[in-house]
Design an enzyme around this catalytic site. Structure first.
Site, mmCIF file in Angstrom:
data_model
loop_
_atom_site.group_PDB
_atom_site.id
_atom_site.type_symbol
_atom_site.label_atom_id
_atom_site.label_comp_id
_atom_site.label_asym_id
_atom_site.label_seq_id
_atom_site.Cartn_x
_atom_site.Cartn_y
_atom_site.Cartn_z
ATOM 1 N N ARG A 360 1.231 -1.399 0.147
ATOM 2 C CA ARG A 360 0.155 -0.264 0.366
ATOM 3 C C ARG A 360 1.186 0.957 -0.329
ATOM 4 O O ARG A 360 0.720 1.932 -0.582
ATOM 5 C CB ARG A 360 -0.941 0.070 1.066
ATOM 6 C CG ARG A 360 -0.595 0.197 2.499
ATOM 7 C CD ARG A 360 -1.633 0.799 3.641
ATOM 8 N NE ARG A 360 -2.395 -0.338 4.125
ATOM 9 C CZ ARG A 360 -1.999 -0.967 5.481
ATOM 10 N NH1 ARG A 360 -0.639 -0.494 6.282
ATOM 11 N NH2 ARG A 360 -2.435 -1.698 6.091
ATOM 12 N N ASN A 482 -4.827 1.669 8.268
ATOM 13 C CA ASN A 482 -4.822 1.957 9.770
ATOM 14 C C ASN A 482 -3.810 0.259 10.487
ATOM 15 O O ASN A 482 -5.020 -0.568 10.995
ATOM 16 C CB ASN A 482 -5.884 2.429 11.275
ATOM 17 C CG ASN A 482 -4.895 2.550 12.280
ATOM 18 O OD1 ASN A 482 -4.261 1.755 12.989
ATOM 19 N ND2 ASN A 482 -5.852 3.342 13.003
ATOM 20 N N ASP A 483 -2.970 -0.127 10.246
ATOM 21 C CA ASP A 483 -2.287 -1.302 11.188
ATOM 22 C C ASP A 483 -2.383 -1.512 12.500
ATOM 23 O O ASP A 483 -1.867 -3.117 12.671
ATOM 24 C CB ASP A 483 -0.614 -1.067 10.546
ATOM 25 C CG ASP A 483 -0.092 -1.375 9.427
ATOM 26 O OD1 ASP A 483 -0.676 -1.970 7.908
ATOM 27 O OD2 ASP A 483 0.862 -0.129 8.869
ATOM 28 N N CYS A 484 -2.604 -1.012 12.697
ATOM 29 C CA CYS A 484 -2.866 -0.124 14.303
ATOM 30 C C CYS A 484 -4.189 -0.936 15.207
ATOM 31 O O CYS A 484 -4.450 -1.195 16.405
ATOM 32 C CB CYS A 484 -1.917 -0.295 15.634
ATOM 33 S SG CYS A 484 -0.019 0.571 14.675
ATOM 34 N N ASN A 486 -6.541 -3.455 15.070
ATOM 35 C CA ASN A 486 -6.245 -5.160 14.738
ATOM 36 C C ASN A 486 -7.464 -5.584 15.280
ATOM 37 O O ASN A 486 -7.982 -6.441 16.793
ATOM 38 C CB ASN A 486 -4.988 -5.440 15.258
ATOM 39 C CG ASN A 486 -3.713 -5.070 15.130
ATOM 40 O OD1 ASN A 486 -2.795 -4.177 15.973
ATOM 41 N ND2 ASN A 486 -3.120 -4.443 13.888
#
Ligand code: BGC
Ligand code: NOJ
Length: 811
Positions: A360, A482-484, A486
């Site tokens: 990305r 937003n990788d965080c 989860n």
């Protein structure tokens, strides 16, 4: 408080106080050989891959900060000092560091001697060239003892920091003429070595670190330099370094230049040796010879500067805002090129051994540099797409040296595929090169699996369509942008990474409104592309899915005052007024307003007003509010951060532009401009002491209103922020948009702007665009003329190449 100033004519930032609140760095090189350099000469070099081909050593997170680099030590008989103040930290009579486009010069003055070290990587060269200019400004003769210094890294930057039982026994060097060669492991499996030369006969040298420094001394007090005498040490194992010793005598007013070359060589198997154990130095000598005089060095620098002139001349703007112009014309574009080169791998916050190239990330970076180097953008798109799988899913990262997908992190980030549509369409709109769509591109780099790039776009689109949840919204997978966040992770083991731990997606209801908005925006791009290339049936098919998504968002994604963020694993709302913390998030409100979902019904305006009310603060727009104050196992990493930092209500500069663009959809140029200014580095230069990082580039994050120290920035340089702010300002605020059919002019500006002028090179022609805004409008083009002739609508049709056209726009 400021630590320097911009010098726009020279495209430089000039640092006048070496004690910056954090090392302020620059990047050298833009193709194969790279260096990072701080304002005091700290940093390191590598060839292509900061992990696997680290040439010089660097110690991250050290005490003191930024220890180790390319240093020059001067012993003038009275003092021992360095032009960059560090590492000696001897008080200088004056100091100035100029960071320019891929070069840095650092000048120190002490006891009437000026020493200026210029560092750059010449174009198409596997070496860093350093020119040290020494000038005697006194009426006495000066004798200077000059010691250079670099410390070799044992190639693999990770094992270099780990495996000392081996490392301390492998180091090998050769010394010949004035060149020090680092050939550790060359004997066996490596086909490469490094070297460091000076263009003067050296009167001594050192290659063993302990001998050079003395066992208990730091970088600030090398024993040989203090004593003014090199030891001519030869490294056998332990820690090889390279230091040349040159004595220079300067008459009053006299000056002298020394040229150093720090280079890298690869030799074919049958050309490795000159004789037994003596390396073949032919290529190194050839490179050294290219820079053995000051004239040659100056020519190479001039060539580098004209390379940058060309890159930066594709888009230039003149507004009444000097701070804006310098970002758009110089620094923001420069940062975009740097993120193109490095993705998220090597900065003073990224150690070069962690992440490869993000799927990305690299697609988003494209919109920041595609106008400068379309050919390299083309290659990048193919590399990225080659890491995709047949179902449209893709590796989240790949390694630049091998171009293979990274198995450790794997796939499952469900926003990834859609970004390929952005990257590809941005490239075609800029270049007009539709042939890229027919390019055969493999899946997972598997030979024989090639399909057209267009097919990759179709499977990207369908990956969302085939992965919808119970509310008709996209399943988020491991995480979206937003990788965080989860939502399928449920991690309670501190030893596992949120990024790689098990992804419990089976039976999960976790759906993302961010991906939903993203799908509508780039899905429409896909439809437009299909129409332009005559794939009408496919356009109709795709449009149906987009219409369904818009309906699903309106039905299941609207919280009353703003767009929801997500549904969690259990189907509970995330980013809703019903939640206690994290009631509202920036991402979904950015994407759904950019998509204009519910524009007529007032949803866009309402969502943006909620963002203003709840997320905006003095330093920018925070990611979520209220910040999470405890750990929510069902949300993951986001709630692991203290309030106000990173993804937990930090000001994530990457997605502030989404709101700016959303505001332009609503036509509110004043708001877009206000948001732009808040996070723009040249506008926050005055608070550099609070902000901490470089005032000439964006940082990923500024601590938000809930933080201990709001306004403090971190993680400068390698961030999608660069491309997104460039994209927002040039295409949505200034409104100069490349399209398949020509340049669309759609400014959305603050009403007090009387106008602005843009020069844009596009598809072989040059457009001098003058926008006038006599009536204080924010959006809307009333009339447009090209060379005096009125044009219907606001797209300048493609004009014959090789000419310059005058475009007048009245708002
Ligand atoms: C960081 C993210 C980053 C991710 C992947 C997380 O710990 O907070 O910003 O994208 O790691 O490296
Ligand atoms: C940084 C990562 O590189 C990017 O891919 C991600 O979208 C942001 N962090 C937000 O988590």
């Amino acid at each position: 408080m400021k630590y320097g100033h911009f010098d726009d004519n020279r495209r430089e930032y000039v640092i006048t106080n070496p004690r910056t609140p954090w090392p302020w760095i620059n990047y050298l090189g833009n193709e194969d050989f790279f260096s990072l350099i701080s304002n005091t000469g700290g940093g390191y070099s590598f060839y292509k891959d900061a992990k696997f081909r680290r040439i010089t050593r660097y110690r991250y997170n050290n005490v003191p900060m930024d220890s180790g680099g390319k240093y020059f030590y001067i012993n003038d008989g009275a003092s021992v000092w360095s032009p960059g103040w560090k590492p000696c930290k001897t008080e200088l009579d004056s100091y100035e560091c100029r960071h320019g486009m891929n070069y840095t010069s650092i000048k120190g003055v002490k006891n009437g001697v000026e020493a200026e070290a210029l560092y750059f990587v010449p174009l198409k060269t596997w070496a860093e060239v350093q020119k040290l200019t020494l000038r005697n400004t006194t009426n006495e003769v000066k004798t200077l003892k000059i010691f250079s210094f670099v410390e070799w890294c044992l190639w693999n930057a990770a094992t270099d920091m780990e495996n000392f039982q081996r490392n301390f026994s492998t180091g090998e060097v050769e010394i010949e003429d004035s060149v020090i060669y680092h050939k550790t492991e060359y004997k066996e499996r490596r086909d490469h070595f490094a070297y460091y030369s000076v263009n003067e006969p050296m009167q001594g040298f050192d290659t063993d670190r302990e001998t050079f420094f003395g066992l208990y001394n730091g970088f600030d007090e090398p024993q040989t330099v203090l004593e003014g005498a090199p030891r001519n040490s030869e490294a056998h194992g332990w820690s090889p370094i390279a230091s040349h010793y040159v004595e220079v005598t300067l008459q009053p007013g006299e000056s002298k230049d020394l040229v150093y070359v720090l280079g890298y060589v690869e030799n074919a198997q049958d050309e490795k040796w000159e004789s037994k154990n003596i390396i073949n130095k032919t290529k190194a000598k050839a490179t050294i010879a290219r820079f053995d005089t000051v004239e040659k060095v100056d020519d190479a620098l001039a060539e580098l500067k004209s390379y940058w002139d060309n890159l930066l001349n594709v888009f230039t703007v003149k507004t009444s805002e000097e701070k804006l112009d310098r970002m758009v014309n110089i620094w923001n574009q420069y940062q975009c090129m740097i993120t193109f080169c490095f993705s998220r791998s090597a900065s003073f916050f990224e150690s070069g051994i962690g992440r490869g190239m993000g799927f990305r990330d690299s697609n988003q970076d494209l919109v920041g540099f595609v106008h400068q180097i379309p050919e390299r953008a083309r290659e990048r798109i193919i590399d990225i797409a080659s890491t995709q799988f047949p179902d449209g899913g893709c590796y989240h990262q790949y390694q630049p040296l091998t171009k293979k997908g990274n198995n450790e992190i794997g796939q499952g980030f469900n926003d990834d595929p859609m970004w390929l549509i952005l990257g590809t369409t941005a490239y075609i709109k800029e270049s007009g090169d539709f042939t890229i769509l027919d390019e055969p591109v493999p899946f997972d780099n598997e030979a024989g699996s090639e399909v057209s790039l267009f097919h990759h776009l179709t499977v990207s689109f369908d990956h969302v369509v085939n992965n919808l949840g119970p509310h008709g919204l996209p399943l988020s997978g491991r995480a979206d942008w937003n990788d965080c966040l989860n939502l399928n992770c449920f991690s309670n083991d501190p030893n596992e990474s949120f990024q790689t731990t098990e992804n419990k997606s089976e039976g999960s209801q976790a759906q993302s409104l961010m991906i939903a908005g993203l799908f509508v925006v780039y899905g429409r791009d896909y439809v437009e592309l299909c129409e332009v290339i005559g794939k009408t049936d496919e356009a109709v098919r795709a449009q149906k899915h987009i219409d369904a998504m818009v309906e699903a968002i309106k039905l299941n994604g609207w919280d009353g005052e703003w767009f929801l963020r997500a549904y969690d694993y259990f189907g509970n709302k995330v980013g809703s007024n019903e939640n206690e913390e994290g009631k509202i998030f920036i991402e979904s409100n950015g994407w759904c307003t950019m998509a204009g979902i519910g524009l007529e019904e007032g949803m866009v305006a309402k969502a943006l007003d909620s963002v203003k009310e709840r997320l905006d603060c003095e330093h920018g727009i925070v990611l979520n509010n209220p910040a999470f104050t405890k750990y929510y196992i069902e949300y993951g990493e986001i709630s692991s951060y203290p309030p106000g930092y990173k993804e937990n209500a930090g000001i994530f500069c990457h997605n502030n532009p989404w709101i700016m663009i959303g505001e332009t959809v609503q036509g509110r140029g004043d708001r877009a401009w206000e948001y732009f200014r808040k996070i723009c580095p040249s506008y926050t230069e005055e608070i550099s002491d609070l902000h901490k990082v470089e005032p000439y580039v964006y940082a990923q994050m500024i601590a938000g209103k809930d933080a201990f120290k709001p306004g403090e920035a971190k993680n400068s340089w390698l961030t999608g922020t660069a491309a997104w702010n460039y994209y927002a300002i040039t295409q949505y605020i200034l409104g100069i948009q490349p399209t398949y059919k020509g340049l669309r002019i759609e400014p959305c500006i603050a009403p007090e702007w009387k106008g602005f002028a843009v020069t844009r090179k596009f598809r072989g022609a040059t457009y001098l665009i003058e926008v006038k805004n006599p009536n204080g409008a924010m959006k809307g083009v009333a009339s447009l003329t090209v060379d005096g002739k009125a044009i219907e609508g606001n797209i300048i049709p493609l004009m014959p190449e090789g000419r310059t056209y005058k475009v007048e726009v009245l708002m």
